[in-house]
Design a protein around this motif. Structure first.
Motif, PDB file in Angstrom:
ATOM      1  N   UNK A 105       0.844  -1.201   0.000  1.00 42.41           N
ATOM      2  CA  UNK A 105       0.000   0.000   0.000  1.00 42.41           C
ATOM      3  C   UNK A 105       0.880   1.252   0.000  1.00 42.41           C
ATOM      4  N   UNK A 106       0.509   2.224  -0.793  1.00 36.53           N
ATOM      5  CA  UNK A 106       1.264   3.468  -0.872  1.00 36.53           C
ATOM      6  C   UNK A 106       0.940   4.326   0.343  1.00 36.53           C
ATOM      7  N   UNK A 107       1.968   4.741   1.066  1.00 33.74           N
ATOM      8  CA  UNK A 107       1.757   5.529   2.269  1.00 33.74           C
ATOM      9  C   UNK A 107       1.392   6.970   1.929  1.00 33.74           C
ATOM     10  N   UNK A 108       0.641   7.592   2.834  1.00 35.71           N
ATOM     11  CA  UNK A 108       0.259   8.988   2.641  1.00 35.71           C
ATOM     12  C   UNK A 108       1.485   9.891   2.675  1.00 35.71           C
ATOM     13  N   UNK A 109       2.470   9.526   3.488  1.00 34.29           N
ATOM     14  CA  UNK A 109       3.698  10.317   3.589  1.00 34.29           C
ATOM     15  C   UNK A 109       4.442  10.346   2.257  1.00 34.29           C
ATOM     16  N   UNK A 110       4.517   9.178   1.595  1.00 34.71           N
ATOM     17  CA  UNK A 110       5.183   9.116   0.299  1.00 34.71           C
ATOM     18  C   UNK A 110       4.441   9.940  -0.743  1.00 34.71           C
ATOM     19  N   UNK A 111       3.108   9.835  -0.751  1.00 34.52           N
ATOM     20  CA  UNK A 111       2.309  10.600  -1.713  1.00 34.52           C
ATOM     21  C   UNK A 111       2.485  12.097  -1.506  1.00 34.52           C
ATOM     22  N   UNK A 112       2.521  12.531  -0.240  1.00 34.79           N
ATOM     23  CA  UNK A 112       2.695  13.955   0.058  1.00 34.79           C
ATOM     24  C   UNK A 112       4.078  14.431  -0.379  1.00 34.79           C
ATOM     25  N   UNK A 113       5.099  13.601  -0.125  1.00 32.18           N
ATOM     26  CA  UNK A 113       6.457  13.985  -0.503  1.00 32.18           C
ATOM     27  C   UNK A 113       6.610  14.067  -2.015  1.00 32.18           C
ATOM     28  N   UNK A 114       6.121  13.043  -2.716  1.00 29.77           N
ATOM     29  CA  UNK A 114       6.201  13.042  -4.178  1.00 29.77           C
ATOM     30  C   UNK A 114       5.362  14.188  -4.752  1.00 29.77           C
ATOM     31  N   UNK A 115       4.189  14.417  -4.156  1.00 31.38           N
ATOM     32  CA  UNK A 115       3.355  15.529  -4.605  1.00 31.38           C
ATOM     33  C   UNK A 115       4.042  16.866  -4.409  1.00 31.38           C
ATOM     34  N   UNK A 116       4.745  17.024  -3.283  1.00 28.18           N
ATOM     35  CA  UNK A 116       5.495  18.262  -3.045  1.00 28.18           C
ATOM     36  C   UNK A 116       6.605  18.458  -4.056  1.00 28.18           C
ATOM     37  N   UNK A 117       7.274  17.365  -4.414  1.00 26.66           N
ATOM     38  CA  UNK A 117       8.316  17.443  -5.436  1.00 26.66           C
ATOM     39  C   UNK A 117       7.726  17.804  -6.795  1.00 26.66           C
ATOM     40  N   UNK A 118       6.527  17.283  -7.083  1.00 28.45           N
ATOM     41  CA  UNK A 118       5.857  17.611  -8.348  1.00 28.45           C
ATOM     42  C   UNK A 118       5.509  19.100  -8.407  1.00 28.45           C
ATOM     43  N   UNK A 119       5.040  19.631  -7.278  1.00 28.20           N
ATOM     44  CA  UNK A 119       4.736  21.070  -7.212  1.00 28.20           C
ATOM     45  C   UNK A 119       6.003  21.877  -7.450  1.00 28.20           C
ATOM     46  N   UNK A 120       7.112  21.419  -6.866  1.00 28.48           N
ATOM     47  CA  UNK A 120       8.394  22.099  -7.061  1.00 28.48           C
ATOM     48  C   UNK A 120       8.820  22.046  -8.522  1.00 28.48           C
ATOM     49  N   UNK A 121       8.568  20.914  -9.179  1.00 27.01           N
ATOM     50  CA  UNK A 121       8.921  20.764 -10.593  1.00 27.01           C
ATOM     51  C   UNK A 121       8.063  21.636 -11.498  1.00 27.01           C
ATOM     52  N   UNK A 122       6.916  22.057 -11.009  1.00 27.73           N
ATOM     53  CA  UNK A 122       6.063  22.935 -11.794  1.00 27.73           C
ATOM     54  C   UNK A 122       6.689  24.313 -12.001  1.00 27.73           C
ATOM     55  N   UNK A 123       7.730  24.628 -11.210  1.00 26.69           N
ATOM     56  CA  UNK A 123       8.402  25.922 -11.315  1.00 26.69           C
ATOM     57  C   UNK A 123       9.437  25.952 -12.429  1.00 26.69           C
ATOM     58  N   UNK A 124       9.618  24.821 -13.108  1.00 24.46           N
ATOM     59  CA  UNK A 124      10.612  24.742 -14.176  1.00 24.46           C
ATOM     60  C   UNK A 124      10.376  25.843 -15.210  1.00 24.46           C
ATOM     61  N   UNK A 125      11.393  26.678 -15.491  1.00 24.58           N
ATOM     62  CA  UNK A 125      11.174  27.849 -16.347  1.00 24.58           C
ATOM     63  C   UNK A 125      11.109  27.569 -17.843  1.00 24.58           C
ATOM     64  N   UNK A 126      11.767  26.509 -18.319  1.00 20.23           N
ATOM     65  CA  UNK A 126      11.896  26.317 -19.770  1.00 20.23           C
ATOM     66  C   UNK A 126      10.560  26.032 -20.445  1.00 20.23           C
ATOM     67  N   UNK A 127       9.813  25.033 -19.940  1.00 21.21           N
ATOM     68  CA  UNK A 127       8.539  24.673 -20.560  1.00 21.21           C
ATOM     69  C   UNK A 127       7.546  25.827 -20.509  1.00 21.21           C
ATOM     70  N   UNK A 128       7.464  26.487 -19.358  1.00 18.43           N
ATOM     71  CA  UNK A 128       6.558  27.630 -19.232  1.00 18.43           C
ATOM     72  C   UNK A 128       7.034  28.781 -20.101  1.00 18.43           C
ATOM     73  N   UNK A 129       8.358  28.957 -20.203  1.00 16.58           N
ATOM     74  CA  UNK A 129       8.896  30.035 -21.027  1.00 16.58           C
ATOM     75  C   UNK A 129       8.567  29.852 -22.499  1.00 16.58           C
TER      76      UNK A 129
END
Length: 219
Positions: A1-25
């Motif tokens: 079973x996938x833990x809630x802690x892992x999902x939150x951590x991976x989700x936080x990393x995904x949010x951080x990756x949303x700041x990538x400037x090249x694709x948005x640029x």
């Protein structure tokens, strides 16, 4: 079973990756310069980026699983944890020395055909994949959690969808507001060009800390 802690951590990393400037640029550049068939060309570009990262993620997940299976569970955890600790410390230290870009170095399409959008998607992805620290950190965390394929595959797909979510949002606002978005897009383009180095620096430091704290569980 996938833990809630892992999902939150991976989700936080995904949010951080949303700041990538090249694709948005690139998206902002297309919105400012392209008038005909903008939607289809932009979707082709974003799909290419998401598909590239997804394939790379699947390859790494399968490859890491094979490598980690060679070691026993105790030895494996120790080796992976020390590797995560070392990589985390190096990223955190390097983030303070990453050069701050003062000029625009964001990729721009030389042509706006569908084929060029696919090529641009690959180019952007190849340029950024080496600096996709949050993405590789998420892959490492999922690998060390020993998730089955049916567990990590949807998480990986969701992660990649989140990575291209900001361009979709900007495109939607552009469709709804039209000319009202012209000036904000110009300001966003300038800001992305000037602060691309700062965004990468922040990503490196945050991912470094996440790797350090997660590695402490097994040391």
């Amino acid at each position: 079973m996938v833990s809630a802690e892992l999902l939150l951590t991976v989700g936080g990393l995904a949010v951080l990756d949303m700041l990538s400037p090249a694709t948005l640029g690139v998206t902002v550049y297309l919105l400012l310069t392209e008038k005909e068939r903008l939607g289809s060309r932009l979707m082709i570009y974003l799909f290419t980026v998401a598909a590239f990262y997804f394939i790379v993620g699947v390859a790494f997940m399968l490859g890491l699983d094979v490598l980690l299976a060679v070691f026993s569970s105790i030895l494996q955890n120790r080796i992976v944890s020390w590797m995560m600790m070392i990589v985390g410390v190096l990223l955190f230290i390097a983030s303070f020395y990453y050069p701050k870009s003062k000029k625009s170095d964001l990729p721009r399409p030389k042509s706006k055909s569908k084929a060029s959008m696919i090529a641009l998607g690959f180019t952007t992805s190849i340029i950024e994949v080496g600096l996709a620290f949050p993405y590789f950190a998420a892959i490492g965390l999922m690998s060390t959690s020993h998730l089955a394929v049916y567990q990590w595959l949807p998480i990986l797909a969701g992660y990649n969808l989140m990575m291209v979510l900001p361009p979709f949002i900007v495109f939607t606002l552009h469709l709804w507001l039209g000319r009202v978005m012209q000036r904000p897009l110009e300001r966003l383009r300038i800001k992305l060009s000037k602060n691309s180095g700062s965004a990468i620096s922040w990503m490196m430091s945050i991912v470094g800390l996440i790797l350090i704290f997660n590695s402490l569980d097994y040391l």
